[in-house]
Scaffold this motif. Structure first.
Motif, short mmCIF file in Angstrom:
data_model
loop_
_atom_site.label_atom_id
_atom_site.label_comp_id
_atom_site.label_asym_id
_atom_site.label_seq_id
_atom_site.Cartn_x
_atom_site.Cartn_y
_atom_site.Cartn_z
N ASP A 33 0.81 -1.22 0.00
CA ASP A 33 0.00 0.00 0.00
C ASP A 33 0.84 1.27 0.00
N ASP A 34 2.02 1.22 0.60
CA ASP A 34 2.84 2.43 0.71
C ASP A 34 4.32 2.19 0.40
N PHE A 35 4.64 1.11 -0.33
CA PHE A 35 6.03 0.83 -0.66
C PHE A 35 6.15 0.10 -1.98
N LEU A 36 7.37 0.17 -2.55
CA LEU A 36 7.72 -0.58 -3.76
C LEU A 36 9.16 -1.02 -3.59
N ILE A 37 9.47 -2.25 -4.01
CA ILE A 37 10.82 -2.81 -3.86
C ILE A 37 11.35 -3.24 -5.21
N ALA A 38 12.62 -2.92 -5.46
CA ALA A 38 13.33 -3.36 -6.66
C ALA A 38 14.71 -3.85 -6.27
N THR A 39 15.26 -4.74 -7.08
CA THR A 39 16.61 -5.25 -6.84
C THR A 39 17.50 -4.89 -8.03
N MET A 40 18.82 -4.91 -7.77
CA MET A 40 19.80 -4.66 -8.83
C MET A 40 21.06 -5.47 -8.50
N PRO A 41 21.56 -6.25 -9.47
CA PRO A 41 22.81 -6.97 -9.22
C PRO A 41 23.99 -6.00 -9.19
N VAL A 42 24.94 -6.31 -8.35
CA VAL A 42 26.19 -5.54 -8.29
C VAL A 42 27.24 -6.35 -9.04
N ASN A 43 27.63 -5.81 -10.20
CA ASN A 43 28.61 -6.46 -11.07
C ASN A 43 29.33 -5.36 -11.85
N SER A 44 30.10 -5.74 -12.85
CA SER A 44 30.90 -4.75 -13.57
C SER A 44 30.05 -3.69 -14.27
N ARG A 45 28.78 -3.98 -14.56
CA ARG A 45 27.91 -2.98 -15.20
C ARG A 45 27.70 -1.75 -14.32
N VAL A 46 27.77 -1.93 -13.01
CA VAL A 46 27.47 -0.84 -12.08
C VAL A 46 28.67 -0.46 -11.21
N HIS A 47 29.85 -0.92 -11.58
CA HIS A 47 31.07 -0.60 -10.82
C HIS A 47 31.64 0.76 -11.23
N GLN A 48 32.30 1.40 -10.28
CA GLN A 48 33.18 2.52 -10.59
C GLN A 48 34.58 1.94 -10.79
N PRO A 49 35.58 2.74 -11.19
CA PRO A 49 36.90 2.19 -11.52
C PRO A 49 37.58 1.37 -10.42
N MET A 50 37.23 1.58 -9.17
CA MET A 50 37.84 0.82 -8.08
C MET A 50 37.16 -0.53 -7.84
N GLY A 51 36.19 -0.88 -8.69
CA GLY A 51 35.52 -2.17 -8.58
C GLY A 51 34.42 -2.22 -7.53
N LEU A 52 33.93 -1.05 -7.15
CA LEU A 52 32.85 -0.95 -6.16
C LEU A 52 31.58 -0.43 -6.81
N LEU A 53 30.46 -0.67 -6.16
CA LEU A 53 29.18 -0.13 -6.64
C LEU A 53 29.28 1.38 -6.80
N HIS A 54 28.97 1.86 -7.98
CA HIS A 54 29.03 3.29 -8.30
C HIS A 54 27.87 4.00 -7.61
N GLY A 55 28.15 5.12 -6.97
CA GLY A 55 27.10 5.89 -6.32
C GLY A 55 26.01 6.31 -7.28
N GLY A 56 26.38 6.61 -8.52
CA GLY A 56 25.40 6.98 -9.53
C GLY A 56 24.45 5.85 -9.86
N ALA A 57 24.94 4.61 -9.82
CA ALA A 57 24.06 3.45 -10.06
C ALA A 57 23.08 3.30 -8.91
N SER A 58 23.54 3.55 -7.69
CA SER A 58 22.64 3.51 -6.54
C SER A 58 21.56 4.58 -6.65
N VAL A 59 21.95 5.77 -7.08
CA VAL A 59 20.98 6.86 -7.25
C VAL A 59 20.00 6.51 -8.38
N ALA A 60 20.49 5.91 -9.45
CA ALA A 60 19.60 5.50 -10.55
C ALA A 60 18.59 4.46 -10.05
#
Length: 140
Positions: A33-60
């Motif tokens: 009624d008041d929420f929605l949930i989505a998932t996203m895999p953490v892999n090279s598609r969403v990494h920044q150069p240091m191999g970590l989840l890119h903040g921009g991918a989290s914001v997206a």
């Protein structure tokens, strides 16, 4: 909720085809009624150069789930939603696995929706905390 749960999840996943959400492999998985949930895999598609989840991918991910969540409170045939402000605090890094974003409504006005989006890892540890403001407009 203006659209039943399963229909809402299917609608969001259908609308994601050929978009950034599909590129990032974001999948809508649950709604209430008041929420929605989505998932996203953490892999090279969403990494920044240091191999970590890119903040921009989290914001997206946060904006995707928060904007889609506003659809629960509008008539999509007569209204549309635009994100007008987003903020994010990234508190934990992630190299691989899956993140889950839960958008919960904080304010549901006639023209403004305010969402809190918590992004957590598989152990429910907070990765990012986001706030999204959506504007509800007449459909053009």
């Amino acid at each position: 909720m203006s659209v039943e749960r399963e229909k809402m999840i299917q609608l969001c996943n259908d609308w994601s085809k050929n978009t950034l959400m599909e590129t990032l492999q974001i999948e809508f998985v649950d709604a209430g009624d008041d929420f929605l949930i989505a998932t996203m895999p953490v892999n090279s598609r969403v990494h920044q150069p240091m191999g970590l989840l890119h903040g921009g991918a989290s914001v997206a991910l946060a904006e995707s789930v928060g904007s889609a969540a506003s659809l629960m409170f509008i008539n999509p045939e007569k209204q549309e939603v635009r994100g007008i402000e987003i903020s994010a605090n990234h508190v934990k890094s992630k190299k691989e696995g899956m993140v889950k974003a839960t958008a919960k409504i904080l304010h549901k006005g006639a023209s403004i929706h305010l969402w809190e989006i918590r992004i957590v890892d598989e152990h429910e540890k907070l990765v990012s905390l986001c706030k999204l403001t959506n504007m509800v407009l007449p459909r053009r």
